[in-house]
Design an enzyme around this catalytic site. Structure first.
Site, PDB file in Angstrom:
ATOM      1  N   ASP A 200       0.849  -1.193   0.000  1.00 52.42           N
ATOM      2  CA  ASP A 200       0.000   0.000   0.000  1.00 52.42           C
ATOM      3  C   ASP A 200       0.886   1.245   0.000  1.00 52.42           C
ATOM      4  O   ASP A 200       2.007   1.181  -0.494  1.00 52.42           O
ATOM      5  CB  ASP A 200      -0.971  -0.056   1.196  1.00 52.42           C
ATOM      6  CG  ASP A 200      -2.249   0.723   0.928  1.00 52.42           C
ATOM      7  OD1 ASP A 200      -2.181   1.754   0.239  1.00 52.42           O
ATOM      8  OD2 ASP A 200      -3.316   0.318   1.405  1.00 52.42           O
ATOM      9  N   HIS A 234       2.189   1.909  -3.227  1.00 52.45           N
ATOM     10  CA  HIS A 234       1.301   2.883  -3.856  1.00 52.45           C
ATOM     11  C   HIS A 234       1.835   4.310  -3.819  1.00 52.45           C
ATOM     12  O   HIS A 234       1.097   5.262  -4.001  1.00 52.45           O
ATOM     13  CB  HIS A 234      -0.084   2.841  -3.206  1.00 52.45           C
ATOM     14  CG  HIS A 234      -0.810   1.550  -3.427  1.00 52.45           C
ATOM     15  ND1 HIS A 234      -2.052   1.285  -2.909  1.00 52.45           N
ATOM     16  CD2 HIS A 234      -0.460   0.438  -4.129  1.00 52.45           C
ATOM     17  CE1 HIS A 234      -2.427   0.069  -3.259  1.00 52.45           C
ATOM     18  NE2 HIS A 234      -1.475  -0.472  -4.002  1.00 52.45           N
TER      19      HIS A 234
END
Ligand SMILES: *[C@@H]1O[C@H](CO)[C@@H](O)[C@H](O)[C@H]1NC(C)=O
Ligand SMILES: *[C@@H]1O[C@H](CO)[C@@H](O)[C@H](O)[C@H]1NC(C)=O
Ligand SMILES: *[C@@H]1O[C@H](CO)[C@@H](O)[C@H](O)[C@H]1NC(C)=O
Length: 364
Positions: A200, A234
């Site tokens: 993430d 991310h």
């Protein structure tokens, strides 16, 4: 080093995938080791170091789930406290609250392993974070290696003045919601010389944060290397801000000399429609991108209707604004890593200056 601790410090061990019930389990398990029971006074005068070490010894040596409890509303005086492994317990959660002047030095030996893989299968489970700091001022965390966290690897909330350096985070790219470090309601936070590989956000800077620097070199710094390396993951994200129509602000964020490799995003600002507040004085500069899908994104429709769905290729630059002012894009050069691949930019409701960029940005 001498530190005064006034805190709830829980060094817990949780077996994986208790899916939402880990707090109850920690309460009901029998392996609770309270430093007071080991002779800590918590009067701010007596040296509690040995009591902490004895309590740690039993916590670390216990099988299954065990928790070290340091009761709040006391002042502990500890000197060069060193919690050593290897422990019998399989995973470690460290939660530190209301501690000022704390230094955690992992010495790069060993690695905190969260054994998070069974948690990752449950998307809706509230997952524990391996290292979380709440209301800690003048904090220093260095040489710490963390892997496979059930949730975010590290969080900083309500802190002033913290320096995180030589952090090494490693979790697989498919692990969901495993942010590298989340910062919220904090100021004067510096993260530098770190490597963050995760599934993430590399670093997420959330509401109430200001004066955050990811890698600002000091005046005397002559190093030429990249200070924070992200990827996979991310990217570095401001927000998301304004969830549930909330008012949130982020300002004075400086991200120089970072690299993104194999990430879905690079530099990102995301806000929910309906929220209010601002994200201002944010700079990303000297950023290296290698195999990054969406490199620069301002998304003011986060969680809502995507204005850019009609684009088949990757959006290298996506400025999907509702109100963006005084934004400057200059010397941004993004080339496709795959031959003949379509490369696009998108720009809407944008007010600012577009200098030289590849791909060109045309604003509606
Ligand atoms: C920790 O436990 C080991 C054996 O279980 C013992 O040798 C050592 O002295 C203990 N240390 C402390 C600080 O109690
Ligand atoms: C980034 O690193 C370069 C060397 O690679 C250095 O010259 C430059 O000053 C650094 N930039 C910032 C903003 O820190
Ligand atoms: C990025 O992806 C390439 C190709 O899959 C791989 O060889 C490389 O090791 C990856 N780098 C990082 C930092 O993940």
């Amino acid at each position: 080093m001498q530190v005064l601790i006034s805190c709830v410090l829980i060094l817990g061990f949780a077996s994986p995938c208790l899916c939402g019930r880990w707090i109850n389990v920690a309460k009901t398990n029998n392996n609770i080791f309270n430093v007071i029971a080991y002779g800590a006074r918590g009067d701010g005068i007596s040296d509690d170091t040995q009591a902490f070490l004895r309590a740690w010894n039993h916590t670390c040596g216990a099988e299954g789930t065990s928790t070290l409890v340091i009761p709040p509303k006391k002042l502990y005086f500890v000197n060069n406290l060193e919690f050593r492994g290897a422990c019998k317990a399989t995973s470690i959660l460290i939660q530190i609250q209301y501690v000022n002047g704390l230094t955690i030095d992992g010495t790069r030996r060993g690695r905190i392993n969260g054994h998070g893989s069974t948690w990752w299968q449950c998307k809706s489970c509230p997952r524990p974070r391996i290292l979380s700091f709440y209301a800690c001022n003048d904090l220093s965390v260095r040489n710490v290696r963390i892997t496979n966290s059930p949730g975010a690897h590290g969080t900083i909330n309500g802190c002033n003045r913290a320096k995180i350096s030589n952090l090494d985070v490693q979790s697989p790219s498919h692990s969901p919601n495993t942010d590298g470090f989340d910062i919220s309601s904090s100021k004067n936070i510096l993260i530098e010389d770190s490597t963050i590989r995760t599934g993430d956000d590399c670093i997420a800077i959330n509401g109430g944060s200001s004066y955050i620097s990811v890698s600002r070199p000091t005046r005397f710094d002559s190093s030429t290397r990249v200070r924070v390396a992200c990827g996979p993951g991310h990217g570095i994200s401001i927000g998301s801000l304004g969830k549930g129509n909330s008012y949130e602000t982020v300002e004075e964020v400086n991200v120089p000399n970072c690299s993104f490799t194999n990430t879905t995003n690079g530099a990102r600002i995301k806000t929910f429609p309906g929220g209010s507040g601002y994200a201002k004085k944010i700079t990303f500069e000297q950023i290296q991108l290698t195999n990054v899908k969406n490199t620069i994104i301002i998304d003011q429709h986060y969680g809502g209707k995507v204005a850019t769905e009609s684009y088949a290729g990757d959006l290298a630059i996506n400025l999907d604004c509702m109100s963006c002012f005084n934004v400057v894009l200059d010397q941004v050069y993004i080339f496709s890593s795959q031959e003949k691949k379509e490369f696009h930019s998108f720009c809407k409701n944008f007010h600012g200056t577009i200098g030289s960029t590849i791909p060109r940005v045309y604003c509606k």
